[in-house]
Design a protein around this motif. Structure first.
Motif, PDB file in Angstrom:
ATOM      1  N   PHE A 194     114.462   1.750  36.623  1.00  0.00           N
ATOM      2  CA  PHE A 194     113.361   2.371  37.336  1.00  0.00           C
ATOM      3  C   PHE A 194     112.218   2.565  36.347  1.00  0.00           C
ATOM      4  CE2 PHE A 194     115.261   3.813  41.394  1.00  0.00           C
ATOM      5  CZ  PHE A 194     116.586   3.501  41.152  1.00  0.00           C
ATOM      6  N   ARG A 220     108.766   8.168  40.398  1.00  0.00           N
ATOM      7  CA  ARG A 220     109.545   7.104  39.778  1.00  0.00           C
ATOM      8  C   ARG A 220     109.835   6.029  40.821  1.00  0.00           C
ATOM      9  NH1 ARG A 220     114.128   9.329  36.022  1.00  0.00           N
ATOM     10  NH2 ARG A 220     114.865  10.213  37.994  1.00  0.00           N
ATOM     11  N   PHE A 256     111.680   2.144  41.889  1.00  0.00           N
ATOM     12  CA  PHE A 256     112.728   1.165  41.638  1.00  0.00           C
ATOM     13  C   PHE A 256     112.135  -0.109  41.076  1.00  0.00           C
ATOM     14  CE2 PHE A 256     116.526  -1.215  42.337  1.00  0.00           C
ATOM     15  CZ  PHE A 256     116.135  -2.449  42.847  1.00  0.00           C
ATOM     16  N   ALA A 283     119.688   3.440  34.732  1.00  0.00           N
ATOM     17  CA  ALA A 283     120.487   4.347  35.542  1.00  0.00           C
ATOM     18  C   ALA A 283     121.792   3.685  35.955  1.00  0.00           C
ATOM     19  CB  ALA A 283     119.711   4.772  36.787  1.00  0.00           C
ATOM     20  N   GLU A 330     117.236   6.426  44.367  1.00  0.00           N
ATOM     21  CA  GLU A 330     117.458   7.208  43.158  1.00  0.00           C
ATOM     22  C   GLU A 330     118.643   8.148  43.282  1.00  0.00           C
ATOM     23  OE1 GLU A 330     112.853   8.017  42.017  1.00  0.00           O
ATOM     24  OE2 GLU A 330     114.372   9.177  40.944  1.00  0.00           O
ATOM     25  N   TYR A 346     122.151   7.151  42.150  1.00  0.00           N
ATOM     26  CA  TYR A 346     122.433   6.953  40.722  1.00  0.00           C
ATOM     27  C   TYR A 346     122.853   8.281  40.115  1.00  0.00           C
ATOM     28  CZ  TYR A 346     120.642   2.241  41.069  1.00  0.00           C
ATOM     29  OH  TYR A 346     120.476   0.925  41.409  1.00  0.00           O
ATOM     30  N   TRP A 367     121.417   8.874  34.026  1.00  0.00           N
ATOM     31  CA  TRP A 367     120.102   8.358  33.645  1.00  0.00           C
ATOM     32  C   TRP A 367     119.928   8.406  32.139  1.00  0.00           C
ATOM     33  CZ3 TRP A 367     116.487   6.626  37.260  1.00  0.00           C
ATOM     34  CH2 TRP A 367     116.825   6.839  38.588  1.00  0.00           C
TER      35      TRP A 367
END
Length: 126
Positions: free
Chosen positions: A37, A45, A47, A97, A110, A113, A116
């Motif tokens: 990301f 943020r 992808f 991630a 997100e 995930y 990170w």
């Protein structure tokens, strides 16, 4: 627990290339979907790309399709992002991630995930 450490960021001229690496600590790495990301100041943020545990399936954001390539080496617990034909709009902090719940299907979400990295800065000068 999985720790992710990105490296390879830096300053590059537009049209140039960079290769980001993400090293993972944890034996279950080979079962995770891995994603990249990116985020710029003041923006959410977004992808970039993801790859399944086997490397057979990948997904790319339209903005990077044809220019970026994700790959992984499960023997080295690492995932890579090869970035070619870089543009100024690719400037961002790039995050690696890992999804412990998705293994056969890449995901853009997100919240799917679990782990990170700390991020690595990529700056493309025009």
């Amino acid at each position: 627990q999985v720790q992710l450490v990105e490296s390879g960021g830096g300053l590059v001229q537009a049209g140039g290339s960079l290769r980001l690496s993400c090293a993972a600590a944890g034996r279950a790495f080979r079962t995770y979907v891995m994603g990249w990301f990116r985020q710029t100041p003041g923006k959410e943020r977004e992808f970039v790309t993801a790859i399944t545990y086997s490397g057979e399936r990948t997904d790319y954001a339209d903005s990077v399709k044809g220019r970026f390539t994700i790959s992984r080496d499960n023997a080295k617990n690492s995932v890579y992002l090869q970035m070619n034909s870089l543009k100024s709009e690719d400037t961002a902090v790039y995050y690696c991630a890992a999804s412990a719940t998705r293994w056969a299907t890449p995901t853009r979400r997100e919240n799917e995930y679990d782990y990170w990295g700390q991020g690595t800065q990529v700056t493309v000068s025009s």
